[in-house]
Motif scaffolding. Structure first.
Motif, PDB file in Angstrom:
ATOM      1  N   GLY A 120       0.710  -1.160   0.082  1.00  0.00           N
ATOM      2  CA  GLY A 120       0.166   0.341   0.067  1.00  0.00           C
ATOM      3  C   GLY A 120       0.490   1.252  -0.127  1.00  0.00           C
ATOM      4  N   GLU A 121       2.193   1.204   0.130  1.00  0.00           N
ATOM      5  CA  GLU A 121       3.110   2.601  -0.177  1.00  0.00           C
ATOM      6  C   GLU A 121       3.701   1.951  -1.325  1.00  0.00           C
ATOM      7  OE1 GLU A 121       4.518   2.747   3.379  1.00  0.00           O
ATOM      8  OE2 GLU A 121       5.593   1.157   3.783  1.00  0.00           O
ATOM      9  N   VAL A 122       5.230   3.052  -1.890  1.00  0.00           N
ATOM     10  CA  VAL A 122       5.813   2.750  -3.125  1.00  0.00           C
ATOM     11  C   VAL A 122       6.795   2.089  -2.090  1.00  0.00           C
ATOM     12  CG1 VAL A 122       7.204   4.264  -3.648  1.00  0.00           C
ATOM     13  CG2 VAL A 122       5.146   5.121  -3.879  1.00  0.00           C
ATOM     14  N   VAL A 123       7.626   0.697  -3.143  1.00  0.00           N
ATOM     15  CA  VAL A 123       8.681   0.374  -2.458  1.00  0.00           C
ATOM     16  C   VAL A 123       9.862   0.308  -3.452  1.00  0.00           C
ATOM     17  CG1 VAL A 123       9.143  -1.579  -1.972  1.00  0.00           C
ATOM     18  CG2 VAL A 123       7.169  -0.716  -0.882  1.00  0.00           C
ATOM     19  N   ALA A 124      11.358   0.520  -2.977  1.00  0.00           N
ATOM     20  CA  ALA A 124      12.105   0.637  -3.901  1.00  0.00           C
ATOM     21  C   ALA A 124      13.171  -0.311  -3.935  1.00  0.00           C
ATOM     22  CB  ALA A 124      13.238   2.283  -3.860  1.00  0.00           C
ATOM     23  N   ARG A 125      13.138  -0.859  -4.917  1.00  0.00           N
ATOM     24  CA  ARG A 125      14.765  -1.680  -4.829  1.00  0.00           C
ATOM     25  C   ARG A 125      15.868  -0.593  -4.959  1.00  0.00           C
ATOM     26  NH1 ARG A 125      12.585  -6.151  -8.333  1.00  0.00           N
ATOM     27  NH2 ARG A 125      15.283  -6.299  -9.082  1.00  0.00           N
ATOM     28  N   ASP A 126      16.786  -1.799  -4.199  1.00  0.00           N
ATOM     29  CA  ASP A 126      18.359  -1.039  -4.248  1.00  0.00           C
ATOM     30  C   ASP A 126      18.646  -1.591  -5.833  1.00  0.00           C
ATOM     31  OD1 ASP A 126      17.798  -1.897  -1.592  1.00  0.00           O
ATOM     32  OD2 ASP A 126      18.099  -3.703  -1.447  1.00  0.00           O
ATOM     33  N   SER A 127      18.467  -2.214  -6.201  1.00  0.00           N
ATOM     34  CA  SER A 127      19.055  -2.373  -7.451  1.00  0.00           C
ATOM     35  C   SER A 127      18.002  -2.620  -8.933  1.00  0.00           C
ATOM     36  CB  SER A 127      20.764  -2.851  -8.120  1.00  0.00           C
ATOM     37  OG  SER A 127      20.296  -4.029  -7.524  1.00  0.00           O
ATOM     38  N   VAL A 128      18.533  -2.727 -10.161  1.00  0.00           N
ATOM     39  CA  VAL A 128      18.123  -3.177 -11.447  1.00  0.00           C
ATOM     40  C   VAL A 128      18.581  -3.592 -12.246  1.00  0.00           C
ATOM     41  CG1 VAL A 128      16.296  -1.207 -11.157  1.00  0.00           C
ATOM     42  CG2 VAL A 128      17.474  -0.462 -12.860  1.00  0.00           C
ATOM     43  N   GLU A 175       5.366   8.122  -6.727  1.00  0.00           N
ATOM     44  CA  GLU A 175       3.951   9.151  -5.716  1.00  0.00           C
ATOM     45  C   GLU A 175       3.212   9.737  -6.238  1.00  0.00           C
ATOM     46  OE1 GLU A 175       4.541   8.084  -2.492  1.00  0.00           O
ATOM     47  OE2 GLU A 175       6.772   7.502  -2.359  1.00  0.00           O
ATOM     48  N   LYS A 176       2.935  10.122  -7.472  1.00  0.00           N
ATOM     49  CA  LYS A 176       1.929  10.367  -8.067  1.00  0.00           C
ATOM     50  C   LYS A 176       1.082   9.317  -8.923  1.00  0.00           C
ATOM     51  CE  LYS A 176       2.925  15.430  -8.080  1.00  0.00           C
ATOM     52  NZ  LYS A 176       4.502  15.481  -7.813  1.00  0.00           N
ATOM     53  N   THR A 177       1.956   8.285  -9.644  1.00  0.00           N
ATOM     54  CA  THR A 177       1.556   7.948 -10.913  1.00  0.00           C
ATOM     55  C   THR A 177       0.945   6.350  -9.333  1.00  0.00           C
ATOM     56  OG1 THR A 177       3.801   6.808 -10.522  1.00  0.00           O
ATOM     57  CG2 THR A 177       3.099   8.205 -12.327  1.00  0.00           C
ATOM     58  N   PHE A 178       2.044   6.346  -8.416  1.00  0.00           N
ATOM     59  CA  PHE A 178       1.253   5.256  -7.541  1.00  0.00           C
ATOM     60  C   PHE A 178      -0.354   4.988  -7.443  1.00  0.00           C
ATOM     61  CE2 PHE A 178       1.196   2.905  -3.616  1.00  0.00           C
ATOM     62  CZ  PHE A 178       0.807   1.561  -4.175  1.00  0.00           C
ATOM     63  N   GLU A 179      -0.851   6.286  -7.166  1.00  0.00           N
ATOM     64  CA  GLU A 179      -1.880   6.573  -6.665  1.00  0.00           C
ATOM     65  C   GLU A 179      -2.723   6.279  -7.728  1.00  0.00           C
ATOM     66  OE1 GLU A 179      -2.651  10.449  -5.354  1.00  0.00           O
ATOM     67  OE2 GLU A 179      -0.624  10.782  -4.568  1.00  0.00           O
ATOM     68  N   VAL A 180      -2.469   6.684  -9.181  1.00  0.00           N
ATOM     69  CA  VAL A 180      -3.554   6.218  -9.931  1.00  0.00           C
ATOM     70  C   VAL A 180      -3.907   4.787 -10.187  1.00  0.00           C
ATOM     71  CG1 VAL A 180      -3.923   7.328 -13.010  1.00  0.00           C
ATOM     72  CG2 VAL A 180      -3.125   8.099 -11.365  1.00  0.00           C
ATOM     73  N   ILE A 181      -2.435   4.143 -10.884  1.00  0.00           N
ATOM     74  CA  ILE A 181      -2.442   2.798 -10.469  1.00  0.00           C
ATOM     75  C   ILE A 181      -2.987   2.025  -9.662  1.00  0.00           C
ATOM     76  CG2 ILE A 181      -0.808   0.705 -10.323  1.00  0.00           C
ATOM     77  CD1 ILE A 181       1.547   3.087 -11.202  1.00  0.00           C
ATOM     78  N   GLN A 182      -3.436   2.421  -8.101  1.00  0.00           N
ATOM     79  CA  GLN A 182      -4.026   2.074  -7.333  1.00  0.00           C
ATOM     80  C   GLN A 182      -5.463   1.775  -7.707  1.00  0.00           C
ATOM     81  OE1 GLN A 182      -2.266   3.603  -3.658  1.00  0.00           O
ATOM     82  NE2 GLN A 182      -2.338   2.091  -3.228  1.00  0.00           N
ATOM     83  N   GLU A 183      -5.659   2.939  -8.167  1.00  0.00           N
ATOM     84  CA  GLU A 183      -7.244   3.197  -8.593  1.00  0.00           C
ATOM     85  C   GLU A 183      -7.660   3.058  -9.749  1.00  0.00           C
ATOM     86  OE1 GLU A 183      -9.532   7.473  -9.282  1.00  0.00           O
ATOM     87  OE2 GLU A 183      -8.669   6.852  -7.671  1.00  0.00           O
ATOM     88  N   ARG A 184      -6.658   2.552 -10.834  1.00  0.00           N
ATOM     89  CA  ARG A 184      -7.114   2.367 -12.041  1.00  0.00           C
ATOM     90  C   ARG A 184      -7.135   1.448 -12.857  1.00  0.00           C
ATOM     91  NH1 ARG A 184      -7.405   9.464 -13.197  1.00  0.00           N
ATOM     92  NH2 ARG A 184      -8.814   9.762 -11.651  1.00  0.00           N
TER      93      ARG A 184
END
Length: 403
Positions: free
Chosen positions: A216-224, A238-247
């Motif tokens: 339920g919150e933005v989680v960051a990876r140590d590396s990609v 943070e903003k995009t996560f809100e939209v992803i959660q909803e839509r």
């Protein structure tokens, strides 16, 4: 929160620069999957990527003072080109910070579009730190690659085009890096089409969204780590996560091997070249990473075609290996006349086409009277590979598969 009206407002601004890209029915991928597959060919967009849409909308909404001060951003490549072109078109100076190992083709293209490029950091997030330093020191406006409402609205114009060209669409499949693309597309589609499903796809080596949704919150990876450099971000916005959660209805992942297979299949069968991130949605459809019905109308959004030629070579080779079209193996022969000829005869018997042979008598891993042989073979699928290996072993060879 981003609104449907924001996307509609962006359409006029974006249309002045960006193309309305094709939405093509694919007989090949429809036959392979049983679904009704239409490819959104955003990789034919100016700059080879969707990023020109969001960049154009954001820069068009700057005040006169902000335009005079110029803009700065960070990007692995596609956003860089979009910002450079959008800024140059209206006479705004742009500075773009790219990771030190960004594809050469994307660095050159960004400079050709008029952007001043600085290379800094090992990945997008490190480059972004440097870009924010420039923002603070020089008073430039930071144009975020994804976590910006105007950028998201610009990307959402792709969704408007899909809805216009295919009103009966059931599912749209979209890659996720920072989340700006899928946020915009989901907002546009949910505002325009009844009962449409939006599925997001991440590369396994850069998959932060599933954990973020679970917690339920933005989680960051140590590396990609992924061949899909266009979506190689440590975390979603943070903003995009809100939209992803909803839509966004579902988020799935695909491996680099699956991305490589999708890219090579698209190139061979669809005669279309995508970059790794661009092929991610098709990989999810081909690998059935989400459930879909026969004859369901599915649109994979292929949103980038900027792939470095060196990377393309590696990806094609990976795709050939994964589909049983290429085999590299090692065996040991007695170092005597005719031994290599006999090996070649066995391979010929099983219709293996030889790309290359490396014959080495000096390896420390073999006996003094032996010779080590490595062979690169063209094969016709996994069954053919198995037949070749069985045939060699039946003929008395000990075989080690190298690739």
């Amino acid at each position: 929160m981003l609104t449907f009206e924001d996307v509609l407002a962006a359409q006029d601004r974006v249309s002045a620069t960006a193309r309305h890209t094709p939405l093509d029915y694919s007989h090949t991928f429809s036959a392979m999957t049983g679904a009704d597959v239409h490819l959104k060919l955003e990789l034919f967009q100016r700059t080879g990527s969707f990023k020109i849409r969001g960049a154009t909308n954001r820069i068009a909404t700057l005040s006169e003072a902000e335009q005079d001060a110029g803009v700065v951003t960070a990007s692995a490549g596609n956003h860089a080109q979009g910002v450079a072109l959008a800024a140059t078109r209206i006479g705004v100076d742009s500075t773009i910070v790219m990771p030190e190992h960004a594809p050469i083709s994307k660095v050159r293209a960004t400079r050709n579009y008029g952007g001043e490029v600085e290379l800094s950091g090992q990945d997008y997030d490190a480059a972004a730190e440097r870009a924010h330093e420039i923002e603070r020191a020089e008073g430039k406006t930071y144009v975020h690659a994804f976590d910006d409402w105007q950028v998201m609205a610009g990307q959402g114009t792709i969704g408007l085009e899909i809805a216009e060209d295919l009103p009966g669409v059931d599912t749209v499949v979209v890659p996720i890096g920072g989340g700006g693309l899928i946020s915009g597309i989901a907002t546009a589609l949910k505002g325009k089409v009844d009962d449409v499903r939006v599925v997001g796809v991440q590369a396994e080596g850069a998959a932060s969204v599933a954990d973020s949704l679970q917690k339920g919150e933005v989680v960051a990876r140590d590396s990609v780590e992924t061949i899909a450099d266009g979506i190689a971000t440590r975390k979603v916005g943070e903003k995009t996560f809100e939209v992803i959660q909803e839509r966004v209805d579902e988020v799935v992942t695909v491996s680099d091997s699956e991305i490589a297979v999708a890219l090579t299949t698209l190139l061979e069968r669809g005669k279309t070249l995508a970059e790794g991130a661009g092929a991610v949605p098709l990989a999810a459809v081909l690998e059935e990473r989400f459930d879909y019905a026969d004859d369901e109308t599915i649109v994979p959004a292929l949103c980038g075609g900027n792939i470095d030629l060196n990377m393309l070579t590696n990806v094609i080779m990976r795709g050939l290996v994964e589909t049983g079209r290429y085999l590299k193996l090692r065996t040991v022969l007695k170092d005597r006349p005719g031994a290599l000829e006999r090996l070649v005869e066995v391979l010929t018997e099983y219709d293996a086409n030889i790309y290359a042979i490396e014959h080495d008598r000096t390896s420390r891993d073999i006996a003094m009277n032996d010779a080590e042989v490595e062979l690169d073979l063209e094969t016709r699928g996994h069954d053919h590979v198995a037949t070749i290996i069985d045939g060699l072993e039946d003929a008395g060879y000990e075989v080690e598969i190298l690739v």
